[in-house]
Design an enzyme around this catalytic site. Structure first.
Site, PDB file in Angstrom:
ATOM      1  N   TYR A  72      34.203  57.469  25.219  1.00  0.00           N
ATOM      2  CA  TYR A  72      33.481  56.394  25.905  1.00  0.00           C
ATOM      3  C   TYR A  72      32.139  56.194  25.190  1.00  0.00           C
ATOM      4  O   TYR A  72      31.584  57.151  24.658  1.00  0.00           O
ATOM      5  CB  TYR A  72      33.259  56.811  27.371  1.00  0.00           C
ATOM      6  CG  TYR A  72      32.955  55.672  28.298  1.00  0.00           C
ATOM      7  CD1 TYR A  72      33.908  54.693  28.556  1.00  0.00           C
ATOM      8  CD2 TYR A  72      31.713  55.565  28.922  1.00  0.00           C
ATOM      9  CE1 TYR A  72      33.628  53.646  29.415  1.00  0.00           C
ATOM     10  CE2 TYR A  72      31.437  54.512  29.783  1.00  0.00           C
ATOM     11  CZ  TYR A  72      32.398  53.556  30.021  1.00  0.00           C
ATOM     12  OH  TYR A  72      32.124  52.512  30.870  1.00  0.00           O
ATOM     13  N   SER A 170      44.165  47.816  40.844  1.00  0.00           N
ATOM     14  CA  SER A 170      43.043  48.719  40.546  1.00  0.00           C
ATOM     15  C   SER A 170      41.914  48.429  41.533  1.00  0.00           C
ATOM     16  O   SER A 170      41.932  47.401  42.232  1.00  0.00           O
ATOM     17  CB  SER A 170      42.554  48.484  39.117  1.00  0.00           C
ATOM     18  OG  SER A 170      41.956  47.209  39.012  1.00  0.00           O
ATOM     19  N   ASP A 193      55.610  47.391  37.841  1.00  0.00           N
ATOM     20  CA  ASP A 193      56.711  47.654  38.779  1.00  0.00           C
ATOM     21  C   ASP A 193      56.694  49.131  39.172  1.00  0.00           C
ATOM     22  O   ASP A 193      56.155  49.959  38.432  1.00  0.00           O
ATOM     23  CB  ASP A 193      58.054  47.297  38.122  1.00  0.00           C
ATOM     24  CG  ASP A 193      59.125  47.030  39.178  1.00  0.00           C
ATOM     25  OD1 ASP A 193      58.818  47.121  40.388  1.00  0.00           O
ATOM     26  OD2 ASP A 193      60.267  46.741  38.779  1.00  0.00           O
ATOM     27  N   TYR A 260      37.974  43.820  30.322  1.00  0.00           N
ATOM     28  CA  TYR A 260      37.016  44.828  30.807  1.00  0.00           C
ATOM     29  C   TYR A 260      37.608  46.231  30.790  1.00  0.00           C
ATOM     30  O   TYR A 260      36.937  47.203  31.177  1.00  0.00           O
ATOM     31  CB  TYR A 260      36.494  44.450  32.198  1.00  0.00           C
ATOM     32  CG  TYR A 260      37.535  44.483  33.303  1.00  0.00           C
ATOM     33  CD1 TYR A 260      38.439  43.434  33.454  1.00  0.00           C
ATOM     34  CD2 TYR A 260      37.623  45.551  34.193  1.00  0.00           C
ATOM     35  CE1 TYR A 260      39.393  43.459  34.461  1.00  0.00           C
ATOM     36  CE2 TYR A 260      38.566  45.578  35.201  1.00  0.00           C
ATOM     37  CZ  TYR A 260      39.446  44.535  35.329  1.00  0.00           C
ATOM     38  OH  TYR A 260      40.401  44.570  36.329  1.00  0.00           O
TER      39      TYR A 260
HETATM   40  P1  NDP Z   1      41.717  52.452  39.263  1.00  0.00           P
HETATM   41  O1  NDP Z   1      41.744  53.905  38.977  1.00  0.00           O
HETATM   42  O2  NDP Z   1      41.410  51.981  40.624  1.00  0.00           O
HETATM   43  O3  NDP Z   1      43.115  51.808  38.833  1.00  0.00           O
HETATM   44  C1  NDP Z   1      43.674  52.031  37.572  1.00  0.00           C
HETATM   45  C2  NDP Z   1      44.528  50.822  37.246  1.00  0.00           C
HETATM   46  O4  NDP Z   1      45.027  50.942  35.930  1.00  0.00           O
HETATM   47  C3  NDP Z   1      45.716  50.647  38.166  1.00  0.00           C
HETATM   48  O5  NDP Z   1      45.928  49.274  38.375  1.00  0.00           O
HETATM   49  C4  NDP Z   1      46.845  51.230  37.316  1.00  0.00           C
HETATM   50  O6  NDP Z   1      48.088  50.696  37.629  1.00  0.00           O
HETATM   51  C5  NDP Z   1      46.451  50.738  35.950  1.00  0.00           C
HETATM   52  N1  NDP Z   1      47.062  51.522  34.895  1.00  0.00           N
HETATM   53  C6  NDP Z   1      46.945  52.851  34.688  1.00  0.00           C
HETATM   54  N2  NDP Z   1      47.629  53.217  33.590  1.00  0.00           N
HETATM   55  C7  NDP Z   1      48.198  52.076  33.106  1.00  0.00           C
HETATM   56  C8  NDP Z   1      49.018  51.774  31.988  1.00  0.00           C
HETATM   57  N3  NDP Z   1      49.412  52.723  31.155  1.00  0.00           N
HETATM   58  N4  NDP Z   1      49.400  50.497  31.815  1.00  0.00           N
HETATM   59  C9  NDP Z   1      49.014  49.532  32.654  1.00  0.00           C
HETATM   60  N5  NDP Z   1      48.223  49.746  33.720  1.00  0.00           N
HETATM   61  C10 NDP Z   1      47.823  51.002  33.944  1.00  0.00           C
HETATM   62  O7  NDP Z   1      40.769  51.809  38.193  1.00  0.00           O
HETATM   63  P2  NDP Z   1      39.376  51.020  38.279  1.00  0.00           P
HETATM   64  O8  NDP Z   1      39.502  49.810  39.100  1.00  0.00           O
HETATM   65  O9  NDP Z   1      38.306  51.969  38.601  1.00  0.00           O
HETATM   66  O10 NDP Z   1      39.276  50.574  36.752  1.00  0.00           O
HETATM   67  C11 NDP Z   1      40.268  49.717  36.211  1.00  0.00           C
HETATM   68  C12 NDP Z   1      39.936  49.442  34.750  1.00  0.00           C
HETATM   69  O11 NDP Z   1      38.719  48.755  34.691  1.00  0.00           O
HETATM   70  C13 NDP Z   1      39.760  50.695  33.895  1.00  0.00           C
HETATM   71  O12 NDP Z   1      40.200  50.402  32.599  1.00  0.00           O
HETATM   72  C14 NDP Z   1      38.266  50.877  33.896  1.00  0.00           C
HETATM   73  O13 NDP Z   1      37.800  51.617  32.786  1.00  0.00           O
HETATM   74  C15 NDP Z   1      37.841  49.443  33.842  1.00  0.00           C
HETATM   75  N6  NDP Z   1      36.492  49.178  34.333  1.00  0.00           N
HETATM   76  C16 NDP Z   1      35.660  48.580  33.456  1.00  0.00           C
HETATM   77  C17 NDP Z   1      34.393  48.265  33.832  1.00  0.00           C
HETATM   78  C18 NDP Z   1      33.522  47.583  32.875  1.00  0.00           C
HETATM   79  O14 NDP Z   1      32.327  47.457  33.132  1.00  0.00           O
HETATM   80  N7  NDP Z   1      34.049  47.126  31.762  1.00  0.00           N
HETATM   81  C19 NDP Z   1      33.876  48.612  35.166  1.00  0.00           C
HETATM   82  C20 NDP Z   1      34.881  49.183  36.047  1.00  0.00           C
HETATM   83  C21 NDP Z   1      36.134  49.479  35.619  1.00  0.00           C
HETATM   84  P3  NDP Z   1      49.271  51.612  38.258  1.00  0.00           P
HETATM   85  O15 NDP Z   1      48.995  51.678  39.729  1.00  0.00           O
HETATM   86  O16 NDP Z   1      50.455  50.826  37.908  1.00  0.00           O
HETATM   87  O17 NDP Z   1      49.194  52.974  37.607  1.00  0.00           O
END
Ligand code: NDP
Length: 349
Positions: A72, A170, A193, A260
């Site tokens: 990061y 998410s 899915d 993002y």
């Molecule tokens: P959460 O932990 O709440 O959710 C994670 C999400 O990622 C779920 O929708 C999950 O789907 C999905 N996911 C996980 N692995 C995969 C994969 N291999 N392929 C596709 N989807 C996947 O996350 P956050 O809401 O806290 O964060 C979501 C994203 O946003 C992250 O990448 C985080 O780093 C980013 N973020 C960026 C910010 C910025 O300022 N740029 C600020 C906040 C977040 P599933 O349920 O299907 O596993």
């Protein structure tokens, strides 16, 4: 196992004073399941301008994991305390700006929130409303703010407009759905899915999602939805790969896709046509940078006030969380690194 309750010793004057904090620390970058350890740390007496905080609750976000892995952009000097987000209560204050009992959040990323107590300077914290539910307060500063900024900063979105997003389940995605609902913007939401996917669709629809499609369903249904509604000006992408590549086909000319996150770890491709003939903008957003550039600005306070008002009026619910005592952090870390979990891990003190 270390006792979580900070040691209380009697000072020479007979007053009880907190002497140590329980911190979740990484001494080198690596797999968070291996490098994190719990440590007791002595708390120094306060200097002018400082506050002693008791962290009440702190989430485990994907960025926290990436930070410990060393992948990061924010790379604290190790040993470092994990966690960037959380809510704390002021329990001692040597500043007139914060009083005992105030709830605060760290002003900027990198504060190290996975700890029972911390001394932070008045410049490094922001007061929030004590009436917020604990879980919402602990998760207010990253995901809802990211959702809000992406909805308002990139395109002039008006009532009735449609936006497209992936990773819709998410925490950010859930906030996008609810804030968009308040702004009367329609959302087309894409999820992966899974078994019992209908339960997740219903959950998101109950939050206000207009459409929820699996990645597979997008291939056959997205075109019809866009034709029935209108082409989105804005798409929000935290997944990458084919999913994001396909979004570019549906964004209206001069629209924007904001990236993002990249949860799939697969880059997307942008065809020349999308850029030349449709003039689509590809932008990125990083909340940490926005906070750095807007720390303590009136815009930031206005955003936090708006989000707090949505939470208090129950228009913005916190994503389902699994509360885990700080001392059981290993379980929480493991769970946070397992895909398809519908619960954000929240370390509670
Ligand atoms: P959460 O932990 O709440 O959710 C994670 C999400 O990622 C779920 O929708 C999950 O789907 C999905 N996911 C996980 N692995 C995969 C994969 N291999 N392929 C596709 N989807 C996947 O996350 P956050 O809401 O806290 O964060 C979501 C994203 O946003 C992250 O990448 C985080 O780093 C980013 N973020 C960026 C910010 C910025 O300022 N740029 C600020 C906040 C977040 P599933 O349920 O299907 O596993």
């Amino acid at each position: 196992m270390l006792s979580l309750s900070a040691k209380r010793l009697t000072s020479l004057f007979g007053q009880k004073r907190l002497l140590s904090s329980f911190d979740i620390v990484y001494e080198s970058y690596g797999d968070p399941r291996k490098v994190l350890v719990g440590k007791l740390r002595e708390i120094e007496p306060l200097k002018d301008g400082q506050t002693l905080l008791k962290f009440l609750a702190s989430p485990i976000n994907p960025a926290d994991i990436n930070q410990i892995q060393g992948v990061y952009p924010i790379k604290p000097t190790v040993p470092a305390v994990g966690g960037n987000e959380g809510v704390a209560e002021v329990i001692e204050s040597k500043t007139t700006k914060f009083k005992v009992g105030d709830w605060v959040i760290p002003a900027l990323a990198g504060a190290g929130t996975w700890r029972s107590h911390a001394i932070l300077h008045e410049n490094d914290i922001i007061k929030i409303d004590n009436n917020l539910p604990l879980e919402s307060a602990a998760t207010i500063s990253v995901n809802p703010c990211t959702a809000y900024r992406m909805l308002v900063d990139f395109q002039h979105i008006e009532e009735g407009d449609v936006i497209l997003q992936n990773g819709a389940n998410s925490a950010v995605g859930q906030a996008v759905i609810q804030i968009a609902t308040d702004l009367r913007i329609k959302t087309v939401n894409v999820i992966r899915d899974r078994p019992r996917v209908e339960d997740l669709k219903k959950f998101l629809q109950d939050l206000g999602a207009d459409y929820v499609l699996t990645e597979e369903e997008c291939k056959t249904q997205l075109k019809d939805i866009i034709q029935k509604e209108s082409a989105p000006k804005l798409a929000l992408n935290c997944v990458g790969g084919m999913n994001a590549t396909n979004f570019l086909k549906y964004i209206r000319p001069k629209g924007t896709m904001v990236t993002y996150g990249c949860m799939s770890k697969i880059p997307f491709k942008a065809g020349a046509g999308a850029l030349i003939f449709s003039d689509i903008s590809l932008k990125g957003f990083w909340m940490s940078r926005w906070n750095d550039e807007n720390n303590k600005s009136s815009e930031r306070y206005a955003m936090l006030d708006y989000i707090s008002s949505l939470i208090i009026s129950k228009k913005l619910k916190c994503p389902p969380v699994s509360r885990v005592p700080l001392e059981n952090f290993s379980n929480a870390i493991e769970n946070s690194m397992t895909g398809f979990t519908n619960f954000k891990q929240l370390l509670v003190n």
